[in-house]
Design an enzyme around this catalytic site. Structure first.
Site, mmCIF file in Angstrom:
data_model
loop_
_atom_site.group_PDB
_atom_site.id
_atom_site.type_symbol
_atom_site.label_atom_id
_atom_site.label_comp_id
_atom_site.label_asym_id
_atom_site.label_seq_id
_atom_site.Cartn_x
_atom_site.Cartn_y
_atom_site.Cartn_z
ATOM 1 C CB SER A 1 0.855 5.830 -1.346
ATOM 2 O OG SER A 1 1.863 5.823 -0.801
ATOM 3 C CE LYS A 2 5.907 8.129 0.360
ATOM 4 N NZ LYS A 2 5.749 9.692 0.526
ATOM 5 C CB ALA B 1 -1.065 -0.042 1.237
ATOM 6 C CE1 TYR B 2 5.979 5.203 2.734
ATOM 7 C CE2 TYR B 2 7.065 3.790 1.505
ATOM 8 C CZ TYR B 2 7.048 5.066 2.111
ATOM 9 O OH TYR B 2 7.970 5.882 1.988
ATOM 10 C CD GLN B 3 7.229 -1.136 -2.097
ATOM 11 O OE1 GLN B 3 6.795 -2.084 -2.042
ATOM 12 N NE2 GLN B 3 8.595 -0.739 -2.571
#
Length: 248
Positions: A156-157, A152-154
């Protein structure tokens, strides 16, 4: 004095990269407006920098709330009269397999990392439309690649990189440059928490860095300061890795 005479907004300025960027930008001659959710931390940093002779203000801001972001820009304009640069550094992490992330956590992550970046860009561009300026977003080397346990973090980035490149195209004719920094492993509170939960995982991660060390918050701030400065006047739409060679 890379930023002498400029007014720069630092979003996500309360800790880590954002706080050290605020210190560096002030030392490089900018008048700085600090924005983050934590009022007390912002006030302490503002007092520290003003006591050192700099021009610094602050405003509590949740980047996921459109009215908050608009108020941060309006407060900057009211205090300093213009906005020349912005460092959009607010963000959060979410560990876990992509198929196991709770929906509420996914939504909050996207609200901060993606919607928050978009809201900041929208309001900053409004303030810069008449005279140009420079904006730097914080992505990550996770915006280039996949990695187990950070889906999820990646995602978003990756989205931050897309926003950066599109905004550079849309606003270049207005004299507004938009770039991003992409830190690798960096000594921040986020890395400290990860090291406490998974020391072996962090050690493996750092072993994959050609320089064999985590970066520092000041090293990321240095890269952002250069991109914000007139010395990068022909640089727009770039995502600059600050990763010790990890993506080489």
């Amino acid at each position: 004095m890379l930023l002498e005479g400029k007014v720069v907004l630092v979003v996500g300025a309360s800790t880590g990269i954002g706080a050290d960027a605020a210190r560096l930008f002030a030392e490089e001659g900018a008048a700085v407006m600090l924005a983050a959710r934590t009022e007390k931390t912002l006030a302490d940093l503002t007092d520290e920098l003003n006591a050192a002779g700099h021009q610094v203000g602050h405003i509590a801001t949740d980047v996921a709330v459109a009215a908050d972001v608009a108020r941060a820009i309006d407060t900057t304009l009211a205090r300093f009269g213009r906005l020349d640069g912005a460092f959009n550094n607010a963000g959060m992490n979410q560990q876990g397999r992509l198929d196991e992330v709770p929906e509420a956590d996914f939504d909050r992550l996207m609200a901060v990392n993606v919607k928050g970046t978009w809201l900041c860009l929208r309001e900053e561009i409004r303030a810069m439309r008449q005279h140009g300026g420079s904006i730097v977003n914080t992505s990550s080397i996770g915006g280039y690649r996949g990695n187990t346990g950070l889906g999820a973090y990646q995602a978003s980035k990756h989205a931050v990189i897309g926003l950066t490149r599109t905004a550079a195209h849309d606003n270049g004719p207005l004299g507004i440059r938009v770039n991003a920094v992409a830190p690798g492993p960096t000594e921040t509170p986020m890395l400290t928490a990860w090291r406490e939960n998974d020391p072996d995982g962090v050690a493996r991660r750092l072993a994959a860095v050609p320089l064999r060390k985590a970066g520092t918050t000041t090293e990321v701030a240095d890269a952002a300061a250069w991109l914000l400065s007139d010395r990068a006047s022909q640089i727009s739409g770039v995502v600059l890795p600050v990763d010790g060679g990890m993506t080489a």
